[in-house]
Structure formats: structure tokens, C-alpha cells
Design a protein around this motif. Structure first.
Motif, PDB file in Angstrom:
ATOM      1  N   TRP A   1      65.159  36.838  31.927  1.00 57.24           N
ATOM      2  CA  TRP A   1      65.931  37.351  33.052  1.00 57.24           C
ATOM      3  C   TRP A   1      67.390  37.578  32.652  1.00 57.24           C
ATOM      4  O   TRP A   1      68.052  38.494  33.141  1.00 57.24           O
ATOM      5  CB  TRP A   1      65.836  36.409  34.254  1.00 57.24           C
ATOM      6  CG  TRP A   1      64.579  36.636  35.034  1.00 57.24           C
ATOM      7  CD1 TRP A   1      63.439  35.891  35.025  1.00 57.24           C
ATOM      8  CD2 TRP A   1      64.332  37.727  35.917  1.00 57.24           C
ATOM      9  NE1 TRP A   1      62.485  36.431  35.844  1.00 57.24           N
ATOM     10  CE2 TRP A   1      63.011  37.571  36.421  1.00 57.24           C
ATOM     11  CE3 TRP A   1      65.068  38.816  36.341  1.00 57.24           C
ATOM     12  CZ2 TRP A   1      62.433  38.462  37.310  1.00 57.24           C
ATOM     13  CZ3 TRP A   1      64.500  39.711  37.244  1.00 57.24           C
ATOM     14  CH2 TRP A   1      63.201  39.532  37.714  1.00 57.24           C
ATOM     15  N   GLY A   2      67.890  36.744  31.760  1.00 56.38           N
ATOM     16  CA  GLY A   2      69.235  36.962  31.248  1.00 56.38           C
ATOM     17  C   GLY A   2      69.354  38.312  30.551  1.00 56.38           C
ATOM     18  O   GLY A   2      70.362  39.014  30.702  1.00 56.38           O
ATOM     19  N   GLN A   3      68.320  38.676  29.808  1.00 65.21           N
ATOM     20  CA  GLN A   3      68.321  39.984  29.155  1.00 65.21           C
ATOM     21  C   GLN A   3      68.274  41.119  30.173  1.00 65.21           C
ATOM     22  O   GLN A   3      68.931  42.157  30.000  1.00 65.21           O
ATOM     23  CB  GLN A   3      67.117  40.088  28.200  1.00 65.21           C
ATOM     24  CG  GLN A   3      67.184  39.152  27.007  1.00 65.21           C
ATOM     25  CD  GLN A   3      68.400  39.421  26.138  1.00 65.21           C
ATOM     26  OE1 GLN A   3      68.762  40.593  25.922  1.00 65.21           O
ATOM     27  NE2 GLN A   3      69.028  38.374  25.636  1.00 65.21           N
ATOM     28  N   LEU A   4      67.514  40.911  31.261  1.00 75.17           N
ATOM     29  CA  LEU A   4      67.465  41.927  32.312  1.00 75.17           C
ATOM     30  C   LEU A   4      68.819  42.085  32.998  1.00 75.17           C
ATOM     31  O   LEU A   4      69.253  43.211  33.286  1.00 75.17           O
ATOM     32  CB  LEU A   4      66.389  41.563  33.339  1.00 75.17           C
ATOM     33  CG  LEU A   4      64.941  41.802  32.911  1.00 75.17           C
ATOM     34  CD1 LEU A   4      63.982  41.260  33.956  1.00 75.17           C
ATOM     35  CD2 LEU A   4      64.678  43.286  32.672  1.00 75.17           C
ATOM     36  N   PHE A   5      69.509  40.966  33.270  1.00 73.80           N
ATOM     37  CA  PHE A   5      70.844  41.046  33.863  1.00 73.80           C
ATOM     38  C   PHE A   5      71.800  41.760  32.914  1.00 73.80           C
ATOM     39  O   PHE A   5      72.627  42.569  33.346  1.00 73.80           O
ATOM     40  CB  PHE A   5      71.362  39.644  34.183  1.00 73.80           C
ATOM     41  CG  PHE A   5      71.020  39.163  35.561  1.00 73.80           C
ATOM     42  CD1 PHE A   5      71.936  39.235  36.600  1.00 73.80           C
ATOM     43  CD2 PHE A   5      69.762  38.648  35.843  1.00 73.80           C
ATOM     44  CE1 PHE A   5      71.621  38.808  37.869  1.00 73.80           C
ATOM     45  CE2 PHE A   5      69.431  38.207  37.109  1.00 73.80           C
ATOM     46  CZ  PHE A   5      70.361  38.283  38.137  1.00 73.80           C
ATOM     47  N   GLN A   6      71.685  41.446  31.627  1.00 72.08           N
ATOM     48  CA  GLN A   6      72.552  42.095  30.649  1.00 72.08           C
ATOM     49  C   GLN A   6      72.320  43.606  30.654  1.00 72.08           C
ATOM     50  O   GLN A   6      73.266  44.403  30.598  1.00 72.08           O
ATOM     51  CB  GLN A   6      72.270  41.528  29.254  1.00 72.08           C
ATOM     52  CG  GLN A   6      73.179  42.043  28.152  1.00 72.08           C
ATOM     53  CD  GLN A   6      74.590  41.483  28.237  1.00 72.08           C
ATOM     54  OE1 GLN A   6      74.806  40.446  28.847  1.00 72.08           O
ATOM     55  NE2 GLN A   6      75.539  42.175  27.625  1.00 72.08           N
TER      56      GLN A   6
ATOM     57  N   LEU B   1      69.271  29.977  42.625  1.00 66.77           N
ATOM     58  CA  LEU B   1      68.153  29.647  43.501  1.00 66.77           C
ATOM     59  C   LEU B   1      66.838  30.210  42.973  1.00 66.77           C
ATOM     60  O   LEU B   1      65.826  29.505  42.922  1.00 66.77           O
ATOM     61  CB  LEU B   1      68.436  30.193  44.909  1.00 66.77           C
ATOM     62  CG  LEU B   1      67.282  30.157  45.918  1.00 66.77           C
ATOM     63  CD1 LEU B   1      66.935  28.719  46.264  1.00 66.77           C
ATOM     64  CD2 LEU B   1      67.643  30.957  47.162  1.00 66.77           C
ATOM     65  N   SER B   2      66.851  31.469  42.572  1.00 64.24           N
ATOM     66  CA  SER B   2      65.605  32.150  42.238  1.00 64.24           C
ATOM     67  C   SER B   2      65.225  32.090  40.757  1.00 64.24           C
ATOM     68  O   SER B   2      64.044  32.206  40.406  1.00 64.24           O
ATOM     69  CB  SER B   2      65.686  33.620  42.674  1.00 64.24           C
ATOM     70  OG  SER B   2      66.808  34.247  42.091  1.00 64.24           O
TER      71      SER B   2
ATOM     72  N   GLU C   1      62.175  30.043  28.578  1.00 62.99           N
ATOM     73  CA  GLU C   1      61.856  31.369  28.050  1.00 62.99           C
ATOM     74  C   GLU C   1      62.006  32.441  29.120  1.00 62.99           C
ATOM     75  O   GLU C   1      62.491  33.543  28.854  1.00 62.99           O
ATOM     76  CB  GLU C   1      60.430  31.392  27.484  1.00 62.99           C
ATOM     77  CG  GLU C   1      60.215  30.520  26.264  1.00 62.99           C
ATOM     78  CD  GLU C   1      60.006  29.050  26.618  1.00 62.99           C
ATOM     79  OE1 GLU C   1      59.984  28.725  27.828  1.00 62.99           O
ATOM     80  OE2 GLU C   1      59.879  28.240  25.685  1.00 62.99           O
ATOM     81  N   GLN C   2      61.592  32.110  30.356  1.00 63.11           N
ATOM     82  CA  GLN C   2      61.704  33.080  31.435  1.00 63.11           C
ATOM     83  C   GLN C   2      63.169  33.285  31.852  1.00 63.11           C
ATOM     84  O   GLN C   2      63.579  34.403  32.179  1.00 63.11           O
ATOM     85  CB  GLN C   2      60.863  32.632  32.629  1.00 63.11           C
ATOM     86  CG  GLN C   2      59.370  32.637  32.347  1.00 63.11           C
ATOM     87  CD  GLN C   2      58.564  32.225  33.558  1.00 63.11           C
ATOM     88  OE1 GLN C   2      58.924  32.531  34.684  1.00 63.11           O
ATOM     89  NE2 GLN C   2      57.457  31.514  33.326  1.00 63.11           N
TER      90      GLN C   2
END
Length: 336
Positions: A287-292, A274-275, A282-283
Motif C-alpha cells: 500500500w505504501g507503493q500505491l500511495f507513492q 485505521l484501514s 508485506e501488505q
């Protein structure tokens, strides 16, 4: 066509009655087939004597359950219809004993019958007094599954799983969690039984449409199970399940390694879609890197932060988890 005999067999252990199942699987992160682990169960003995439905009838409280019925042309594959706006089976109602006796009488000889997760304590109260693994795990869900020669597409489950064959034979084809992209999962919110499934037909794979499935097969394992055998499936392992006889009955144990108040990971996935799902590529990657970093590598992410300052990176208890959940609810309610 890829045949199961070309796939390596899962690690196998011959059960020793001096062992406990919970001790055998403790700390494991790969599947294990435990031969003859529940061969002593009365339900297994009743099946071998051809008295399965009579044995279960004494526990059946008569509650109605949902029966999937699929026509012969489906080949037993429980799946979508051709247009993917529905499914290739019909839902009917029946009782456990009457459905099982219909299978025994050959009433499904020209089509397919499948009954999914049926909570044992709800439908067969007292059965576990005579047939139980005696696990130490809390919050167990014990369910009965039965049918004829059906095929359930590869899918994963959040809980850890012990599958116990009590009648017939089953074949589990297993894939590790890192093969998710190579299994081509279908819709998250529209599927035959509540869990996303692989869109690949194992017995007729379309490699032009699903080319990465070849890579998944290189990681596959197979477990051929007979009455009395138990298969341990770690959380998140993908598994296709086939019934290999005219009557196949299985009891499984599910349990989570985290408390229920911590929430369901799939809810976080839906919220992320959703978010984050609509962001530019690119964004999304960022965010994938932040989740990782913060979720997958959580220990590393908090190691350099003083314990008193870690906030929600710290280990949560029931109370702090409730505070975080209320914060999320408040934020979701503000979305317009």
C-alpha cells in the motif's frame, strides 16, 4: 551535547523596502531569514521603547486566553510529564495584556510562561491596521505567540509560515521534511498543542535511545532572530522554537497552498492508520507503493490515462471534491 553554534545558519537576506515579502518567497522550498523586514512596525518600535504592553492594551478586547505555566525544573521545555500520561505544565487563564504585564513585572522569574497561537484579529482587533505584511495569500491566519525563555519541541505545520519577531529574540532550529523518522515523533493524537512533536531533547539528546537523531542534526539549520526579523518556513519543515529573552513576542502568518475544500492531509493519514495500519507488513509495504504512485507521484500516475478517463486522478474542483468527500463519509459510516 550539541550546541546551536555548530549548526549551519539558514540562508539570510537583508530586506530592501523596494521588495515585497510575497515576491521574495515565491517559489521557494527552503527556509529564508529576512533581516529587519518588519522593523518599521509600530509594535516593534513600542517594544524597543519598553512600551509593548501599553501599545497592545489599546487593541486588547479582554478575551480570556490559555496560559501554559511550567515549573523551573522543566528548564522551559514544554513537554510531557515523566509517565507520558499528561504534561509538565499547567493550563491557566488570563488576558493578553495582564499576562504580558506580569512578564514585564518579573512575576514569572522563577518559572516559565508560554502563550501559543492567539488569533490577532480575534484578540487584538485593529492591530493589523498598523502592523501587517500585506500578503496576497488567501485564507491567512495571523497569530500572536509570547512568553519567556521557553522551548517548544520540533514539530511541523501544514501551512506555509512567516514568523515575525516583534520583541525579544527567538531561535528556530529547522529540519527538512525527510528527517521525520530521525526526529522520533511522538503520539499523533496526544500531544501538548495538537501537533506531534519530536521526543528528543535538543539540549540533552539521548543518542542511545534516539540514535538516528545524529543524522537529523546533519541536516539541521538554525535561525537566530531579533526584533524586526522575519523567517519563512515552507510547509512541513520541522522547527524547534526557543525564546531567548525574558519577554519574547512573535506574530506569524499561516496560509495553505490548496483550498480548504480539498481537506486536511492529516485526516488522510489518520484514515490510513485505521484501514492500513493493522495489515501485515508485506501488505503495508504494498500500500505504501500505491500511495507513492497515486499520491506522491500523481502527475506520473495519470499521464498515460486519457484526460476524460482520469476520474479522481484528475484535478478536482469544489463540486467533484464534495462528491468524493460524500463517498468517503458513506463508506466510513458503514464501518462496524
Amino acid at each position: 551535547m550539541i550546541y546551536p553554534e555548530e549548526i549551519p545558519t539558514v540562508e539570510t537576506l537583508n530586506f530592501n523596502e523596494s521588495q515585497k515579502i510575497s515576491e521574495i518567497i515565491e517559489g521557494r522550498n527552503k527556509p529564508l531569514l529576512i533581516k529587519e523586514a518588519v522593523a518599521h512596525w509600530p509594535i516593534v518600535k513600542a517594544s524597543r521603547e519598553g512600551k509593548l504592553s501599553d501599545y497592545l492594551a489599546q487593541f486588547d478586547c479582554g478575551r480570556a486566553l490559555v496560559v501554559f505555566r511550567a515549573k523551573a525544573e522543566t528548564g522551559g521545555r514544554i513537554f510531557y510529564n515523566d509517565s507520558m500520561d499528561g504534561f509538565n505544565f499547567q493550563r491557566a487563564s488570563g488576558t493578553l495584556t495582564s499576562t504580558l504585564r506580569a512578564l514585564e513585572a518579573g512575576e514569572f522569574a522563577d518559572d516559565y510562561c508560554y502563550v501559543g497561537s492567539t488569533p490577532v484579529d480575534h484578540y487584538l482587533p485593529g492591530l493589523r491596521d498598523q502592523n501587517d505584511l500585506g500578503l496576497d495569500a488567501t485564507g491567512q491566519l495571523v497569530s500572536l505567540w509570547f512568553g519567556n525563555r521557553t522551548r517548544i519541541a520540533a514539530h511541523f505545520d501544514l501551512p506555509e509560515n512567516l514568523a515575525c519577531v516583534v520583541s525579544g529574540r527567538r531561535r528556530f532550529t529547522l529540519f527538512p521534511p525527510d528527517q521525520v523518522a530521525n526526529l522520533y515523533p511522538g503520539p499523533l493524537d496526544f500531544n501538548p498543542a495538537g501537533q506531534t512533536i519530536s521526543m528528543v531533547d535538543f539540549y540533552n539528546p539521548d543518542f542511545a535511545k534516539f540514535p538516528r537523531y545524529r543524522e537529523a542534526l546533519r541536516s539541521a539549520l538554525v535561525a537566530e532572530m531579533e526584533p524586526g526579523d522575519v523567517l519563512y518556513l515552507p510547509s512541513m519543515w520541522w522547527h524547534q522554537v526557543e525564546g531567548l529573552e525574558d519577554i519574547n513576542v512573535l506574530i506569524n502568518y499561516w496560509w495553505r497552498s490548496t483550498p480548504t475544500w480539498s481537506g486536511l492531509p492529516q485526516d488522510a493519514l489518520i484514515h490510513a492508520l485505521l484501514s492500513i495500519g493493522g495489515l501485515p507488513d508485506e501488505q503495508r509495504q504494498a500500500w505504501g507503493q500505491l500511495f507513492q504512485h497515486f499520491v506522491v507521484n500523481r502527475g506520473q500516475a495519470k499521464a498515460h490515462i486519457p484526460a476524460r478517463c482520469r476520474g479522481i486522478l484528475a484535478d478536482l474542483d469544489r463540486n467533484t471534491s464534495a462528491n468524493v468527500r460524500n463517498l468517503l463519509i458513506d463508506k466510513l459510516q458503514k464501518i462496524t
